[in-house]
Design a protein around this motif. Structure first.
Motif, PDB file in Angstrom:
ATOM      1  N   GLN A 159      24.613 -52.445   6.216  1.00 15.60           N
ATOM      2  CA  GLN A 159      25.472 -53.475   5.674  1.00 15.60           C
ATOM      3  C   GLN A 159      24.592 -54.638   5.209  1.00 15.60           C
ATOM      4  O   GLN A 159      23.470 -54.802   5.673  1.00 15.60           O
ATOM      5  N   ILE A 160      25.113 -55.400   4.258  1.00 19.85           N
ATOM      6  CA  ILE A 160      24.350 -56.538   3.743  1.00 19.85           C
ATOM      7  C   ILE A 160      25.023 -57.835   4.175  1.00 19.85           C
ATOM      8  O   ILE A 160      26.179 -57.854   4.606  1.00 19.85           O
ATOM      9  N   CYS A 161      24.284 -58.939   4.018  1.00 15.34           N
ATOM     10  CA  CYS A 161      24.842 -60.255   4.288  1.00 15.34           C
ATOM     11  C   CYS A 161      23.962 -61.302   3.620  1.00 15.34           C
ATOM     12  O   CYS A 161      22.736 -61.201   3.667  1.00 15.34           O
ATOM     13  N   VAL A 162      24.577 -62.278   2.962  1.00 10.69           N
ATOM     14  CA  VAL A 162      23.864 -63.447   2.476  1.00 10.69           C
ATOM     15  C   VAL A 162      24.370 -64.625   3.300  1.00 10.69           C
ATOM     16  O   VAL A 162      25.546 -64.985   3.231  1.00 10.69           O
ATOM     17  N   LEU A 163      23.481 -65.212   4.086  1.00  9.68           N
ATOM     18  CA  LEU A 163      23.874 -66.103   5.165  1.00  9.68           C
ATOM     19  C   LEU A 163      24.074 -67.544   4.690  1.00  9.68           C
ATOM     20  O   LEU A 163      23.474 -68.493   5.198  1.00  9.68           O
ATOM     21  N   ALA A 164      24.929 -67.711   3.693  1.00 11.23           N
ATOM     22  CA  ALA A 164      25.348 -69.041   3.259  1.00 11.23           C
ATOM     23  C   ALA A 164      26.442 -69.537   4.201  1.00 11.23           C
ATOM     24  O   ALA A 164      26.871 -68.825   5.123  1.00 11.23           O
ATOM     25  N   HIS A 165      26.915 -70.764   3.975  1.00  9.11           N
ATOM     26  CA  HIS A 165      28.056 -71.245   4.756  1.00  9.11           C
ATOM     27  C   HIS A 165      29.251 -70.335   4.510  1.00  9.11           C
ATOM     28  O   HIS A 165      29.407 -69.764   3.428  1.00  9.11           O
TER      29      HIS A 165
END
Length: 462
Positions: free
Chosen positions: A221-227
């Motif tokens: 799985q992916i994630c872009v850790l912005a707010h």
């Protein structure tokens, strides 16, 4: 409820359960700076003696922040299974510790008990445990969660691939991602901390990362850790965000400083599920770390271990896929040296698993702490033996965007070899197909990102 004890002919009196919890804590620079720590080793032992004789009912009735004043307290209390709690409420904290550690108590039995516990109970028993106790009890507990893949199964050890770049340059991110994958990292998640927290920019990173994942059919799985609000806006722009991330804290006031509340996180979870961001039911990713509440002046006189336990109680209500403590990220103001970082990492992991979370750890430190890479490797080995679900995989263990030191790609590979562990089942099969894994070990292609050129990258590099 007795809040005093006699030790070596001296009477020690504590004014509240909150004070007992704070002074029973192992030495932490954050508690010292906040004026909450025990004044001496004798004071600490006296507090531990008092704490050991408190009942779970005492801790239920005296949370460190009042129910009416704090939504984290309300979340924790409202999700307690009162039928289970009624069976154990007159146990002392010492009795809970003994029950957790006895060889007759299984992980399944512990997980049946967990719904009857509050964060304060979990923090309390943690304070009575040695490092080896924390490892022994945590090892018993197996927590599995499913997004696109399933993490936490017995015999596995996973890693978040963290290919951060100081200017969010996609070619740099891609090179780090390929190298990390070739070393067997990324089965927990491929997660980027973006430099620019803006919806269109974050949506672009999400699309590129997900396109890369789909192109190479990577089972993760992916994630872009912005707010969290930025990620939600990116989803509304059509980006498939994967896991939704947010840093959380152990008080409503501290969460307000993060720009979040319970309702917002519930809305984010609903959005992620409705948009099919991942296949499984677990869609959230949370990060925590001892000291965040103190730094926001939102700890309400409670010590940092107890506030950290409350983070996990709050997280539990969202059934996340991943939670990890970024254990040494804030710096020496809260964890002064390697000894304190190691202790905190073991505490956090134990408390998270006892809460019922899929728990990992960013075993890390800042450059102005009295800690080094050997401390982090020691902590990583201890966590792996405690059954930690995952750690970080950072290029060369040096995050050049966040400017801190963590674990690299090699640490995950070495731990797996030493302890005969594997990545998640789906990811292992993919590694074998790519030629990076054979007969339970990495192959000679490990670390060679150019192996990806065997498959067309035309779309990925756009």
């Amino acid at each position: 409820m007795q809040l005093n004890t006699k030790l070596n002919q001296k009477v020690y009196h504590f004014t509240s359960v909150k004070e007992v919890l704070a002074k029973a804590n192992e030495e932490k620079s954050g508690d010292q700076l906040a004026g909450l720590a025990a004044s001496s080793q004798q004071d600490r032992i006296a507090a531990k003696l008092v704490l050991s004789n408190l009942t779970l009912n005492d801790l239920f009735n005296y949370p460190v922040i009042d129910y009416a004043e704090d939504e984290v307290t309300r979340t924790i209390i409202d999700q307690v299974d009162l039928t289970i709690f009624d069976k154990i409420k007159y146990w002392t904290v010492a009795e809970l510790r003994e029950w957790l550690l006895t060889s007759q108590t299984t992980g399944a039995a512990i997980q049946k008990l967990t719904p009857g516990l509050t964060a304060e109970m979990i923090a309390a028993v943690c304070k009575l445990m040695s490092n080896l106790d924390l490892i022994t009890a945590a090892k018993k507990i197996t927590i599995e969660k499913t997004a696109n893949t399933t993490i936490g199964r017995s015999g596995t050890f996973s890693a978040r691939l963290q290919p951060n770049h100081p200017i969010d340059d996609w070619s740099g991110i891609l090179a780090s991602t390929m190298e990390g994958l070739s070393m067997g990292n990324g089965d927990a998640v491929i997660g980027i901390n973006p430099v620019i927290d803006e919806p269109t920019h974050v949506a672009s990173l999400i699309r590129k990362l997900e396109q890369f994942r789909l192109c190479y059919q990577i089972p993760t799985q992916i994630c872009v850790l912005a707010h969290i609000t930025t990620q939600m806006a990116a989803i509304k722009q059509g980006a498939n965000a994967g896991l939704l991330f947010q840093s959380i804290a152990g008080s409503e006031k501290a969460n307000t400083a993060f720009g979040i509340n319970r309702l917002l996180l519930l809305d984010a979870k609903t959005l992620a599920i409705s948009e099919n961001c991942v296949s499984g039911p677990n869609v959230m990713y949370f990060e925590t770390g001892q000291g965040s509440e103190l730094s926001a002046e939102a700890n309400f006189g409670a010590d940092q271990v107890t506030m950290e336990a409350r983070c996990y109680g709050f997280a539990k209500g969202f059934d996340p896929f991943l939670v990890n403590t970024v254990v040494g990220f804030i710096g020496p103001e809260y964890l002064y040296d390697g000894k304190q970082v190691i202790r905190a990492g073991l505490e956090d992991h134990f408390m998270g698993k006892l809460t019922g979370l899929s728990m990992g750890c960013d075993a890390c430190y800042t450059n102005h702490m009295q800690a080094d890479q050997n401390d982090i490797e020691n902590l990583t080995m201890l966590l792996a033996n405690a059954g930690c679900n995952y750690i970080m995989g950072v290029p060369q263990a040096d995050d050049i965007m966040l400017n801190y030191q963590s674990t690299g790609f090699q640490e995950t590979a070495t731990i797996r070899d030493l302890l005969n562990l594997t990545p998640t089942a789906e990811f292992t099969q993919w590694l074998e197909k790519m030629g990076f894994w054979q007969d339970g070990h990495l192959t000679s292609l490990a670390g060679d990102a150019s192996a990806f050129t065997a498959i067309s990258r035309k779309e990925v590099l756009l």
